[in-house]
Write an enzyme that holds these catalytic residues in place. Structure first.
Site, PDB file in Angstrom:
ATOM      1  N   SER A 154     -46.286 -46.624 -13.008  1.00 56.91           N
ATOM      2  CA  SER A 154     -46.559 -46.618 -14.227  1.00 56.91           C
ATOM      3  C   SER A 154     -45.865 -45.968 -15.889  1.00 56.91           C
ATOM      4  CB  SER A 154     -47.872 -44.817 -14.279  1.00 56.91           C
ATOM      5  OG  SER A 154     -48.868 -44.860 -15.012  1.00 56.91           O
ATOM      6  N   ASP A 176     -52.631 -49.863 -10.445  1.00 55.41           N
ATOM      7  CA  ASP A 176     -51.778 -48.693 -10.896  1.00 55.41           C
ATOM      8  C   ASP A 176     -51.201 -48.252  -9.628  1.00 55.41           C
ATOM      9  OD1 ASP A 176     -49.396 -46.504 -11.563  1.00 55.41           O
ATOM     10  OD2 ASP A 176     -51.396 -45.612 -13.142  1.00 55.41           O
TER      11      ASP A 176
END
Length: 772
Positions: free
Chosen positions: A62, A212
């Site tokens: 991320s 993600d």
């Protein structure tokens, strides 16, 4: 002494068991996800480099993937810090529209809509509502630009970057962890930050959507062990950690930042290994959305690394010479291919639709500059029909240059708009609009909208053909109807309230031809036929059986207009600028039918011909200060019209241009603010006083040139100029999702409407009059 020597020997043996020989040590750095909190990683990198701590491998997730990728692509911690401290970074992170990157070619005139809902309607009439996530338009082009050189130098193998690199993603439908080891670096980073309900996932070149990696593993120390097998792991976690007990006194403060990561795995500090170092920056109440606190976040990461530096140095005996590291980084940067762009390709649509999209990218000669590509990218993205476009940059050894490709999936071909206005005066209204778009080699759109209210009613329908190219142009025939009823539209606390009996309506059928050579500017040629009808009384007091005067004016008009608009709000802006210059010609016939309040009623119906030229120029600009908490602006307007006198004084005013400096000015029939010729100037000031509530004050002055006077209902043109008329307002404004909520105290320099208190919710915006 013997006991002391034995203890020292035992300690030395123990330390050598914990710390391998310096020459053999390899250090892996793991950077967790955490939204804005991941900016603390920049401070950690800064401290590690400053102390000569080696970084041999990086695994990120991320925001940790973003920071780690920039470092592995050859950016120093100082360069990364400058990037995230820039104003552009705030636009990348929050999805705010860049002030200089909105393309005015496709934008219509501001309307009172507060909500625009996009719907994808296919040939089988299946509906798909597209959710509103964070706008990733700025982020995608920024990542592509920042990471393309390093990825090309590494030949798209992440082991060949300045520092070998990995980042995680999650396969959307199988929920499997995906370790990204090669490919376009910007794609890998973008996949790793596609968090559900925040950033949308992108479709990869292999056809898959990836989310993600934090969904399954926010602290990927296992990937570091499996792929690189370092001797020591430094793990930096800015995500959630499990608390020993429920935080009763802090739960409200922690809740906002925790919600974003509810689906993430909780970091396990023991996974860095016995010899590893675990760093958990103390970020206090800062959360995943605290992108405005960049300096604080970096400083917190810096502090956290400093506190662990003694342990880091004790466990990691190897050092990196700072000058040698800089030389190696410079050599890597200098080895990247030159920024030469040789080709643009568009994929994801039909062949003819791809050709339409590709036509927005212009070049000089045989290559493109990156500025050319950005302009084409933002031109294409200005219509939400292409909101889901995604850019890629890849180096082609055969072409000895970069290829800029765009994945341009269709998003919305039907859009619905709705807005409303509530007011302390009887000017409430409801706005509804719908637009359908059809794309082949050109983009066709059909739109209609309607406004319904006590004061204003209107409707508009148009067809538009958009043609891209070196000089994009459009052709738009359309029809517009307006109707205003000015009877008793006064407000609270005003003095000398008059019963204003004026009803106006106009109808215009015409066509516009427009070009847009630059982002914000647009040149328009407007040609149309109009039919205006005004009904009015010539006295302040009328009886229920009185018949109003009627003036109709029909004819043709043509205009050339230049417009530039970069204001940040449709109403009550605090930054940007707007310029409008219009030259209009009018020719038509006036037909006057007197009513019972006219002193000319014995004459019966009268007609006369009019023709004139009219010039209008408007310019306003705003200067945000104090981190956008304060704003100063100025406004100027000049109107010079050759409009002659109509049959009586009231009809001359109803047809004259209007000076409308305040939000509600067009809802009032003010004698001193209607004149064929006037000059005006003003200043505006806005200050945040509480959260998103602004205190806004405005002051204007205008003078009428050769103003009209009323001599027993006959319009008389006086000589010279009028005295300056002052207009002022002060009040509070709160920008809500449905439009501004405002309360004002106003002053108009006219006897029938001096002082008033006025409030509204929603946008007070109207369609242009037929001769504006």
């Amino acid at each position: 002494m013997k006991k002391l020597l034995s203890w020292l020997s035992l300690s030395w043996w123990f330390m050598t068991m914990l710390v391998p020989p310096a020459a053999a040590q390899k250090v892996g750095l793991v950077l967790s996800g955490g939204g804005a909190k991941g900016l603390a990683h920049v401070g950690v990198l800064r401290q590690l480099e400053a102390n000569g701590i080696p970084i041999d491998y990086i695994v990120g997730n991320s925001m940790g993937a973003v920071v780690g990728a920039m470092y592995c692509a050859g950016y120093s911690p100082r360069e990364i810090e400058q990037i995230v401290l820039s104003d552009d970074f705030q636009h990348w992170a929050t999805g705010q529209v860049l002030p200089d990157k909105t393309f005015n070619f496709l934008t219509a005139e501001p309307n009172p809509s507060a909500l625009r809902l996009g719907v994808s309607l296919d040939s089988t009439f299946n509906f798909q509502v597209v959710p509103n996530l964070v706008n990733d338009l700025n982020l995608n082009i920024a990542l592509a630009q920042l990471l393309a050189p390093g990825a090309a130098k590494a030949n798209y193998d992440f082991d060949n970057l300045f520092v070998p690199y990995r980042c995680l993603a999650t396969e959307v439908f199988t929920r499997k962890k995906v370790v990204q080891r090669s490919g376009i670096l910007a794609d890998a980073v973008r996949n790793s930050m596609a968090f559900p309900l925040a950033f949308r996932p992108i479709r990869g070149l292999d056809g898959r959507y990836l989310f993600d990696g934090a969904v399954l593993d926010n602290f990927p120390t296992d990937v570091m062990q499996q792929d690189f097998k370092p001797d020591i792991i430094i793990g930096v976690n800015v995500g959630d950690v499990a608390l020993q007990k429920y935080p009763y006194k802090k739960d409200d403060d922690l809740l906002t930042g925790t919600l974003l990561f509810l689906g993430n795995s909780v970091a396990d500090s023991t996974t860095v290994g016995k010899n590893g170092i675990y760093i958990q920056p103390d970020l206090g109440s800062l959360g995943a959305a605290s992108f405005a606190q960049v300096r604080t976040l970096i400083a917190d990461g810096d502090t956290a690394a400093m506190r662990k530096m003694t342990l880091i140095k004790w466990r990691i005996g190897r050092r990196v010479d700072t000058l040698e590291l800089q030389r190696r980084r410079l050599a890597f940067q200098q080895g990247v291919p030159a920024p030469r762009f040789t080709q643009v390709s568009v994929r994801g649509l039909r062949a003819d639709q791809n050709a339409y999209a590709a036509a927005f990218f212009r070049r000089d000669g045989s290559t493109y500059s990156f500025d050319d590509l950005k302009e084409g990218y933002y031109r294409l993205a200005s219509d939400d029909y292409f909101r889901n476009i995604y850019p890629r940059i890849r180096y082609s050894p055969e072409q000895k240059g970069y290829v800029f490709s765009v994945d341009a999936q269709r998003n919305n071909n039907v859009a619905a708009e709705v807005g409303f206005t509530l007011s302390t005066r009887p000017i409430e209204s409801l706005y509804l609009g719908v637009e359908f778009r059809y794309l082949r080699r050109l983009l066709y759109s059909v739109a209609a909208n309607v406004s319904v209210g006590r004061f204003y009613n209107g409707a508009q329908a148009s067809f538009r053909l958009n043609a891209p190219g070196r000089l994009p142009f459009y052709v738009a025939p359309g029809i517009t109807y307006n109707k205003w009823d000015f009877q008793q539209t006064g407000g609270l606390l005003q003095s000398n309230v008059l019963s204003t009996q004026v009803n106006q309506q106009d109808l215009k059928v015409g066509v516009q031809f427009g070009v847009s050579p630059r982002y914000r500017s647009r040149e328009v040629f407007d040609l149309g036929a109009f039919y205006n009808v005004d009904n009015y009384a010539n006295t302040e007091q009328i009886q229920s059986n009185d018949l109003l005067d009627r003036t109709s004016f029909k004819g043709a008009t043509a205009a050339v207009r230049f417009a530039r608009n970069s204001l940040n709000e449709k109403q009550y802006p605090t930054s940007g600028r707007r310029a409008i210059i219009t030259l209009r010609g009018v020719t038509g016939t006036e037909v006057y039918t007197p009513g019972t309040t006219s002193r000319f009623r014995e004459l019966g119906e009268q007609s006369r011909h009019h023709q004139w030229l009219q010039f209008r120029g408007v310019y306003e600009r705003y200067y945000p200060l104090n981190k956008d908490k304060t704003s100063w602006g100025y406004y100027g307007e000049i109107t010079v019209s050759g409009q002659g006198r109509f049959f009586n004084y009231r009809s001359s005013l109803t047809s004259a241009p209007i000076f409308a400096p305040l939000a509600d000015s067009r809802t009032l029939f003010l004698y001193n603010y209607r004149s064929p010729r006037f000059v005006a100037a003003g200043v505006r000031f806005s200050q945040q006083v509480l959260g998103k509530i602004d205190w806004r004050s405005e002051l204007f002055a205008h003078i009428n040139i050769l103003p009209l006077a009323d001599e027993n209902q006959v319009p008389i043109r006086t000589g010279g100029i009028s005295r300056p008329y002052l207009t002022a307002v002060t009040g509070l404004i709160f920008h809500t999702p449905v439009g501004p909520l405002a309360v004002h105290a106003e002053y108009y320099d006219t006897p029938d409407h001096r002082f008033s208190v006025y409030g509204h919710l929603g946008y007070i915006l109207f369609r242009a009059r037929s001769l504006d």
